[in-house]
Design a protein around this motif. Structure first.
Motif, mmCIF file in Angstrom:
data_model
loop_
_atom_site.group_PDB
_atom_site.id
_atom_site.type_symbol
_atom_site.label_atom_id
_atom_site.label_comp_id
_atom_site.label_asym_id
_atom_site.label_seq_id
_atom_site.Cartn_x
_atom_site.Cartn_y
_atom_site.Cartn_z
ATOM 1 N N PHE A 186 -1.326 4.846 -10.186
ATOM 2 C CA PHE A 186 -2.330 4.109 -10.952
ATOM 3 C C PHE A 186 -3.441 3.614 -10.029
ATOM 4 N N LEU A 187 -3.066 3.058 -8.871
ATOM 5 C CA LEU A 187 -4.069 2.539 -7.944
ATOM 6 C C LEU A 187 -4.873 3.657 -7.284
ATOM 7 N N ARG A 188 -4.231 4.744 -6.997
ATOM 8 C CA ARG A 188 -4.952 5.837 -6.328
ATOM 9 C C ARG A 188 -6.086 6.379 -7.189
ATOM 10 N N GLN A 189 -5.916 6.330 -8.510
ATOM 11 C CA GLN A 189 -6.985 6.867 -9.360
ATOM 12 C C GLN A 189 -8.258 6.024 -9.300
ATOM 13 N N PHE A 190 -8.144 4.802 -8.775
ATOM 14 C CA PHE A 190 -9.318 3.949 -8.607
ATOM 15 C C PHE A 190 -9.815 3.920 -7.167
ATOM 16 N N GLY A 191 -9.199 4.719 -6.316
ATOM 17 C CA GLY A 191 -9.676 4.823 -4.942
ATOM 18 C C GLY A 191 -9.003 3.917 -3.947
ATOM 19 N N ALA A 192 -7.945 3.222 -4.363
ATOM 20 C CA ALA A 192 -7.237 2.338 -3.446
ATOM 21 C C ALA A 192 -6.111 3.080 -2.735
ATOM 22 N N GLU A 193 -5.778 2.638 -1.542
ATOM 23 C CA GLU A 193 -4.619 3.139 -0.799
ATOM 24 C C GLU A 193 -3.506 2.118 -0.975
ATOM 25 N N PRO A 194 -2.453 2.446 -1.706
ATOM 26 C CA PRO A 194 -1.437 1.450 -2.033
ATOM 27 C C PRO A 194 -0.444 1.201 -0.907
ATOM 28 N N VAL A 195 0.067 -0.017 -0.872
ATOM 29 C CA VAL A 195 1.105 -0.402 0.080
ATOM 30 C C VAL A 195 2.037 -1.373 -0.634
ATOM 31 N N THR A 196 3.326 -1.247 -0.389
ATOM 32 C CA THR A 196 4.300 -2.100 -1.066
ATOM 33 C C THR A 196 4.216 -3.530 -0.561
ATOM 34 N N TYR A 197 4.201 -4.485 -1.488
ATOM 35 C CA TYR A 197 4.209 -5.893 -1.081
ATOM 36 C C TYR A 197 5.619 -6.299 -0.677
ATOM 37 N N GLY A 198 5.758 -7.533 -0.186
ATOM 38 C CA GLY A 198 7.072 -8.042 0.189
ATOM 39 C C GLY A 198 7.269 -8.078 1.696
ATOM 40 N N PRO A 199 8.479 -8.472 2.139
ATOM 41 C CA PRO A 199 8.762 -8.572 3.579
ATOM 42 C C PRO A 199 8.377 -7.308 4.330
ATOM 43 N N GLY A 200 7.757 -7.484 5.474
ATOM 44 C CA GLY A 200 7.322 -6.351 6.277
ATOM 45 C C GLY A 200 5.944 -5.836 5.930
ATOM 46 N N LEU A 201 5.206 -6.564 5.069
ATOM 47 C CA LEU A 201 3.877 -6.109 4.642
ATOM 48 C C LEU A 201 2.949 -5.897 5.822
ATOM 49 N N ALA A 202 2.943 -6.828 6.776
ATOM 50 C CA ALA A 202 2.027 -6.708 7.916
ATOM 51 C C ALA A 202 2.266 -5.416 8.681
ATOM 52 N N ASP A 203 3.533 -5.056 8.906
ATOM 53 C CA ASP A 203 3.834 -3.829 9.632
ATOM 54 C C ASP A 203 3.381 -2.598 8.853
ATOM 55 N N ARG A 204 3.560 -2.632 7.543
ATOM 56 C CA ARG A 204 3.140 -1.474 6.735
ATOM 57 C C ARG A 204 1.619 -1.335 6.735
ATOM 58 N N VAL A 205 0.912 -2.453 6.729
ATOM 59 C CA VAL A 205 -0.551 -2.388 6.771
ATOM 60 C C VAL A 205 -1.011 -1.870 8.135
ATOM 61 N N ARG A 206 -0.360 -2.317 9.211
ATOM 62 C CA ARG A 206 -0.718 -1.823 10.546
ATOM 63 C C ARG A 206 -0.534 -0.308 10.636
ATOM 64 N N ALA A 207 0.538 0.171 10.035
ATOM 65 C CA ALA A 207 0.793 1.614 10.076
ATOM 66 C C ALA A 207 -0.259 2.388 9.288
ATOM 67 N N LEU A 208 -0.725 1.803 8.182
ATOM 68 C CA LEU A 208 -1.712 2.465 7.340
ATOM 69 C C LEU A 208 -3.113 2.363 7.920
ATOM 70 N N VAL A 213 -7.637 -4.465 9.835
ATOM 71 C CA VAL A 213 -8.203 -4.910 8.562
ATOM 72 C C VAL A 213 -9.275 -5.940 8.861
ATOM 73 N N THR A 214 -10.407 -5.865 8.177
ATOM 74 C CA THR A 214 -11.516 -6.775 8.482
ATOM 75 C C THR A 214 -11.728 -7.865 7.434
ATOM 76 N N ALA A 215 -11.112 -7.695 6.257
ATOM 77 C CA ALA A 215 -11.287 -8.680 5.190
ATOM 78 C C ALA A 215 -10.093 -8.569 4.243
#
Length: 314
Positions: A186-208, A213-215
């Motif tokens: 659903f999110l990809r159809q709007f141009g977003a790159e999805p990532v699962t929320y919850g514990p470990g979010l920071a590590d998943r964002v770093r990997a992506l 991240v600037t904002a």
């Protein structure tokens, strides 16, 4: 007489009732709108279910229900300029939107949230814009989003999130959105790159986004705001809409009333041009208001829920 959704005690969907009420009329500086569609938002059932939330908005019981509406002006009071009988409009009426009629002041009287509905935008879509659209615009304006940014959007699959990710893409930013895994397509159809929320979010964002991240904008709680701080995003480039007046780490608290004066026009123009899509997840007749609120309160809807009102035969 006309109809309105009302509640006499705070509680869940079971307290909502569709009742006969006296028909309102426009006074000086006001217009009456025959409502065709009311858009639902989490704040609506939050106010109806929690006295402390209602108190923040100055609402006491008994009360009407809803904020977002769209319809047609059918009565104009004295001193009104810029609006005439037959005009299609949309706007906000706190605690009154889910009704056959709403009476609202025009912007020249009280800077009220009332806009003409452009050709090319249905009432169903127009009724989703005042809260979700303006809140998304405010959340991005607060962090000065611009081309080249990589922005983390918390709660990206929600009603505000679908506007925020599309508005962010229009600035030229890269958008990473937190969500449950079943919403990723659903999110990809709007141009977003999805990532699962919850514990470990920071590590998943770093990997992506190893370049950083600037904002960030947090549209649900504080997890995304706290993660952005941990990732080194300056607090002035992080906004939140649901953390109360004192969000963590000095990040920016904001809401729809902080949106710029041209925000609605910009959103409407983008919708007409096909640059923003508003997903309507479900439409319920007003007689099924409890079912509609139950569905939305479950927090598993992808897109917006609207309530439709058909004119009654006199």
């Amino acid at each position: 007489m006309s109809r309105a959704v009302v509640y006499e005690t705070f509680g869940g969907p079971e307290v909502l009732e569709l009742r006969e009420v006296p028909e309102p009329h426009a006074g000086p500086g006001e217009v009456r709108v025959r409502v065709t569609t009311a858009g639902l938002n989490p704040m609506d059932w939050g106010i109806a279910s929690r006295p402390e939330a209602a108190a923040r908005f100055g609402i006491t019981v008994p009360s009407g229900f809803g904020y977002d509406f769209a319809g047609v002006v059918d009565e104009v009071g004295t001193r009104v300029t810029g609006f005439a009988v037959g005009d299609r409009v949309h706007g906000g009426a706190l605690g009154r939107a889910a009704a056959d009629f709403v009476v609202v002041k025009t912007p020249t009287e009280a800077a009220g949230p009332l806009w003409h509905t452009p050709d090319g935008i249905s009432d169903e879509v127009a009724a989703t814009l005042p809260v979700a659209g303006m809140t998304a615009a405010a959340a991005l304006a607060a962090i000065g989003l611009r081309s080249g940014d990589t922005v983390l959007v918390g709660g990206a699959a929600g009603g505000v999130g679908v506007f925020a990710i599309q508005l962010a893409k229009l600035t030229g930013a890269r958008v990473i959105g937190t969500a449950a895994e079943n919403t990723f397509e659903f999110l990809r159809q709007f141009g977003a790159e999805p990532v699962t929320y919850g514990p470990g979010l920071a590590d998943r964002v770093r990997a992506l986004a190893p370049e950083g991240v600037t904002a960030a904008t947090d549209l649900f709680g504080v997890e995304t705001a706290e993660t952005a701080l941990a990732l080194g995003v300056p607090p002035e480039r992080i906004s939140t809409i649901a953390a109360g007046p004192n969000p963590p780490g000095g990040v920016r608290a904001t809401g729809g009333f902080d949106a710029g004066p041209d925000a609605m026009e910009q959103i409407s123009d983008a919708i007409v041009a096909g640059a923003i899509t508003v997903p309507i997840a479900a439409a319920f007749p007003v007689e099924q208001i409890r079912d509609a609120v139950t569905l939305q309160a479950g927090r598993h809807v992808h897109g917006k829920i609207v309530i439709t009102l058909r004119p009654r035969l006199r």
